[in-house]
Design a protein around this motif. Sequence first.
Motif, PDB file in Angstrom:
ATOM      1  N   VAL A  23      -5.097   4.684  -5.635  1.00 36.75           N
ATOM      2  CA  VAL A  23      -5.348   3.079  -5.765  1.00 36.75           C
ATOM      3  C   VAL A  23      -5.503   2.403  -6.841  1.00 36.75           C
ATOM      4  O   VAL A  23      -5.898   3.332  -8.207  1.00 36.75           O
ATOM      5  N   GLY A  24      -5.371   1.457  -7.394  1.00 26.57           N
ATOM      6  CA  GLY A  24      -4.656   0.468  -8.562  1.00 26.57           C
ATOM      7  C   GLY A  24      -3.269   0.546  -9.335  1.00 26.57           C
ATOM      8  O   GLY A  24      -2.872  -0.022 -10.179  1.00 26.57           O
ATOM      9  N   ASP A  25      -2.977   1.127  -8.395  1.00 23.60           N
ATOM     10  CA  ASP A  25      -0.878   1.978  -8.634  1.00 23.60           C
ATOM     11  C   ASP A  25      -1.151  -0.151  -8.722  1.00 23.60           C
ATOM     12  O   ASP A  25      -0.964  -1.118  -7.371  1.00 23.60           O
ATOM     13  N   VAL A  26       0.252   0.156  -9.382  1.00 19.34           N
ATOM     14  CA  VAL A  26       0.379  -2.169 -10.343  1.00 19.34           C
ATOM     15  C   VAL A  26       1.701  -1.427  -9.324  1.00 19.34           C
ATOM     16  O   VAL A  26       2.508  -0.976  -9.442  1.00 19.34           O
ATOM     17  N   ILE A  27       2.639  -2.594  -8.409  1.00 18.84           N
ATOM     18  CA  ILE A  27       3.388  -2.623  -7.250  1.00 18.84           C
ATOM     19  C   ILE A  27       4.351  -3.998  -7.656  1.00 18.84           C
ATOM     20  O   ILE A  27       3.409  -5.296  -8.813  1.00 18.84           O
ATOM     21  N   SER A  28       5.606  -4.323  -7.716  1.00 24.65           N
ATOM     22  CA  SER A  28       6.307  -6.088  -7.845  1.00 24.65           C
ATOM     23  C   SER A  28       6.255  -6.083  -6.981  1.00 24.65           C
ATOM     24  O   SER A  28       6.560  -5.542  -5.747  1.00 24.65           O
ATOM     25  N   THR A  29       6.854  -7.165  -6.976  1.00 21.05           N
ATOM     26  CA  THR A  29       7.232  -8.520  -5.252  1.00 21.05           C
ATOM     27  C   THR A  29       8.623  -7.818  -5.978  1.00 21.05           C
ATOM     28  O   THR A  29       8.907  -8.001  -4.116  1.00 21.05           O
ATOM     29  N   GLU A  30       9.597  -7.115  -6.204  1.00 22.35           N
ATOM     30  CA  GLU A  30      11.438  -6.769  -6.213  1.00 22.35           C
ATOM     31  C   GLU A  30      10.738  -5.234  -5.966  1.00 22.35           C
ATOM     32  O   GLU A  30      11.651  -5.309  -5.017  1.00 22.35           O
ATOM     33  N   GLN A  31      10.104  -4.821  -5.719  1.00 25.72           N
ATOM     34  CA  GLN A  31       9.778  -3.933  -5.171  1.00 25.72           C
ATOM     35  C   GLN A  31       9.288  -3.747  -3.354  1.00 25.72           C
ATOM     36  O   GLN A  31       9.513  -3.223  -2.793  1.00 25.72           O
ATOM     37  N   HIS A  55       0.448  -1.333   0.389  1.00 23.26           N
ATOM     38  CA  HIS A  55      -0.104  -0.362  -0.005  1.00 23.26           C
ATOM     39  C   HIS A  55       1.689   1.088  -0.078  1.00 23.26           C
ATOM     40  O   HIS A  55       0.843   2.682  -0.622  1.00 23.26           O
ATOM     41  N   SER A  56       2.197   1.397   0.625  1.00 24.45           N
ATOM     42  CA  SER A  56       3.230   2.481   0.611  1.00 24.45           C
ATOM     43  C   SER A  56       3.505   2.531  -0.115  1.00 24.45           C
ATOM     44  O   SER A  56       4.057   4.010  -0.232  1.00 24.45           O
ATOM     45  N   LEU A  57       3.561   1.754  -1.331  1.00 21.44           N
ATOM     46  CA  LEU A  57       4.458   1.830  -2.758  1.00 21.44           C
ATOM     47  C   LEU A  57       3.359   1.998  -3.678  1.00 21.44           C
ATOM     48  O   LEU A  57       4.196   2.260  -4.508  1.00 21.44           O
ATOM     49  N   THR A  58       2.387   2.522  -3.580  1.00 19.56           N
ATOM     50  CA  THR A  58       1.139   3.107  -4.467  1.00 19.56           C
ATOM     51  C   THR A  58       0.969   4.507  -4.146  1.00 19.56           C
ATOM     52  O   THR A  58       0.646   4.584  -3.194  1.00 19.56           O
ATOM     53  N   ALA A  59       0.586   5.325  -4.846  1.00 17.90           N
ATOM     54  CA  ALA A  59      -0.122   6.753  -4.423  1.00 17.90           C
ATOM     55  C   ALA A  59      -1.195   7.188  -4.795  1.00 17.90           C
ATOM     56  O   ALA A  59      -1.678   7.534  -3.539  1.00 17.90           O
ATOM     57  N   TYR A 102       0.909  -6.494  -8.438  1.00 18.84           N
ATOM     58  CA  TYR A 102       0.110  -6.649  -8.084  1.00 18.84           C
ATOM     59  C   TYR A 102      -0.709  -5.647  -7.733  1.00 18.84           C
ATOM     60  O   TYR A 102       0.287  -4.089  -8.634  1.00 18.84           O
ATOM     61  N   VAL A 103      -1.922  -5.832  -7.636  1.00 22.38           N
ATOM     62  CA  VAL A 103      -2.598  -3.947  -7.296  1.00 22.38           C
ATOM     63  C   VAL A 103      -3.224  -4.629  -5.841  1.00 22.38           C
ATOM     64  O   VAL A 103      -3.692  -5.639  -5.414  1.00 22.38           O
TER      65      VAL A 103
END
Length: 105
Positions: free
Chosen positions: A44-52, A38-42, A91-92
């Motif tokens: 709702v709906g932003d995509v984040i990776s396992t690596e992040q 959640h903290s890596l998204t600006a 993921y989202v």
Amino acid sequence: MDKLTPIFELRDMLRQLERDVGLDDLSRTERDVLLAAHSLTARVGDVISTEQMRNHALLEPVAQATLYRAIRTLLGHGLLERAGQSKARIYVVRSDLVGKDLQQS
């Protein structure tokens, strides 16, 4: 006041907040993964990776296998979703589901 009392009070407040939004059934690692994602998204709906997520400060001490198990659990609860039709590990965060009873997922 001794040094441990404020820590206890903060921890107690945090546990109550987690209970209030329905995160109390998750393990500590699962909560940390969800919060890191959640903290890596600006938005709702932003995509984040396992690596992040793996590089997030909250998850530095978490073993890779434990991280993947936590992600699988969060996917099972519907709190994370795979982004689009991709098989890649992106993921989202489903923040609209946080607060619902996780046992029903």
